[in-house]
Enzyme design. Structure first.
Site, PDB file in Angstrom:
ATOM      1  CG  ASP A   9      39.217  83.394 -77.602  1.00  0.00           C
ATOM      2  OD1 ASP A   9      40.077  84.232 -77.310  1.00  0.00           O
ATOM      3  OD2 ASP A   9      38.000  83.594 -77.474  1.00  0.00           O
ATOM      4  CG  ASN A  22      26.529  85.279 -79.546  1.00  0.00           C
ATOM      5  OD1 ASN A  22      27.346  85.437 -78.642  1.00  0.00           O
ATOM      6  ND2 ASN A  22      26.825  84.635 -80.665  1.00  0.00           N
ATOM      7  CG  HIS A  39      30.552  84.808 -77.762  1.00  0.00           C
ATOM      8  ND1 HIS A  39      30.460  85.190 -79.074  1.00  0.00           N
ATOM      9  CD2 HIS A  39      31.447  85.663 -77.209  1.00  0.00           C
ATOM     10  CE1 HIS A  39      31.262  86.210 -79.307  1.00  0.00           C
ATOM     11  NE2 HIS A  39      31.870  86.525 -78.180  1.00  0.00           N
ATOM     12  CD  GLU A  84      29.958  82.241 -81.466  1.00  0.00           C
ATOM     13  OE1 GLU A  84      29.197  82.871 -80.696  1.00  0.00           O
ATOM     14  OE2 GLU A  84      30.717  82.815 -82.263  1.00  0.00           O
TER      15      GLU A  84
HETATM   16  C1  F6R Z   1      37.948  87.323 -76.581  1.00  0.00           C
HETATM   17  C2  F6R Z   1      36.781  86.498 -76.360  1.00  0.00           C
HETATM   18  C3  F6R Z   1      35.399  86.974 -76.623  1.00  0.00           C
HETATM   19  C4  F6R Z   1      35.155  88.414 -76.204  1.00  0.00           C
HETATM   20  C5  F6R Z   1      33.722  88.841 -76.530  1.00  0.00           C
HETATM   21  C6  F6R Z   1      33.477  90.293 -76.192  1.00  0.00           C
HETATM   22  O1  F6R Z   1      39.135  86.617 -76.250  1.00  0.00           O
HETATM   23  O2  F6R Z   1      36.951  85.386 -75.982  1.00  0.00           O
HETATM   24  O3  F6R Z   1      34.507  86.139 -75.947  1.00  0.00           O
HETATM   25  O4  F6R Z   1      35.410  88.554 -74.840  1.00  0.00           O
HETATM   26  O5  F6R Z   1      33.483  88.638 -77.887  1.00  0.00           O
HETATM   27  O6  F6R Z   1      34.246  91.070 -77.051  1.00  0.00           O
HETATM   28  P1  F6R Z   1      34.362  92.659 -76.857  1.00  0.00           P
HETATM   29  O7  F6R Z   1      35.086  92.861 -75.569  1.00  0.00           O
HETATM   30  O8  F6R Z   1      35.180  93.124 -78.035  1.00  0.00           O
HETATM   31  O9  F6R Z   1      32.975  93.191 -76.847  1.00  0.00           O
END
Ligand code: F6R
Length: 241
Positions: free
Chosen positions: A67, A136, A138, A143
């Site tokens: 992303d 959540n 994701h 989401e």
């Molecule tokens: C990042 C991404 C997100 C993160 C997720 C966990 O490229 O796609 O899905 O992997 O938000 O984030 P952290 O590792 O910061 O808890």
């Protein structure tokens, strides 16, 4: 699903880096799907160390990130391109042109999403996709209640995600509200998936992902249907399983 439990974040990072290194050794022209966020930082440090020791070689590796924020260019320190450059790419021997992210500055979102999906298809799809897990449920920026059939698309971020991401920004108002993300369909097209999770805060959602109902309300629950998923998580994240 194979689940490996580690004692702490450092061991989780080492274990996951070893899995990625094994993939690179077995297939030196692998396509790696990469993630940003806090969780993979330790993995990237381990991969850099292995590369400097000559244990792994990025010269024929291609990477595609999950992303990118909309509206941030690659020189913006909050962009995911900047994150990847500073935490991995500028420290290893990956040729410029071998790493790819959605273009957050693209003006025509439909064309950009098509371009990214076509790129992944042209590369022969992702061999190993690294994923972190949102609080959540994701994955990427898919989401809760996102349709499972989506390829890359432009997404409005959930309030909980904006709140979680705000720790990286000086002002809450600066946190982007939109991002390009690989959709669930794109993620599920990867040949292998490596999900890394650490910390107590994610214990509840990880339990739902692994043992709960497969539902768009918990996007990562779809991983139960993938035939090659490895989870590497620390004991805190696995404390409810
Ligand atoms: C990042 C991404 C997100 C993160 C997720 C966990 O490229 O796609 O899905 O992997 O938000 O984030 P952290 O590792 O910061 O808890």
């Amino acid at each position: 699903m194979k689940i490996y439990k580690t004692n702490n974040y450092y061991e989780m990072s080492c274990k996951a880096a070893n899995i990625i290194a094994a993939q690179m050794t077995l297939k030196p022209d692998s396509v790696l799907g990469l993630a940003t966020g806090s969780t993979p930082e330790g993995i990237y440090q381990q991969l850099i160390a292995k590369c400097l020791k000559g244990e792994i070689d990025f010269s024929n590796i291609q990477t595609v990130n999950l992303d990118e924020y909309v509206g941030l260019d690659k020189d913006n320190p909050q962009s995911y391109q900047y994150y990847m450059n500073s935490k991995l790419f500028s420290h290893v021997n990956i040729p410029e042109g071998n790493y790819h992210l959605p273009n957050g500055m693209a003006t025509d979102s439909e064309t950009e999403c098509k371009r990214y999906d076509q790129l992944i298809e042209d590369l022969g799809y992702v061999d190993l996709q690294l994923l972190g897990l949102g609080l959540n449920g994701h994955i990427g920026f898919n989401e809760p209640n996102t349709h499972f059939s989506k390829g890359t698309y432009l997404v409005g971020l959930a309030k909980s995600t904006i709140d979680a991401n705000s720790r990286f920004f000086e002002n809450y108002e600066d946190v982007p509200r939109f991002a390009y993300t690989m959709g669930i369909k794109t993620i599920m097209s990867a040949k292998k998936i490596l999900l890394v999770v650490n910390g107590k805060a994610k214990a509840k959602i990880l339990k739902e992902v692994v043992t709960g109902r497969i539902t768009p309300e918990v996007p990562a629950s779809i991983l139960q249907l993938h035939n090659d998923v490895t989870i590497v998580a620390d004991s805190e994240a696995l404390s409810l399983l």
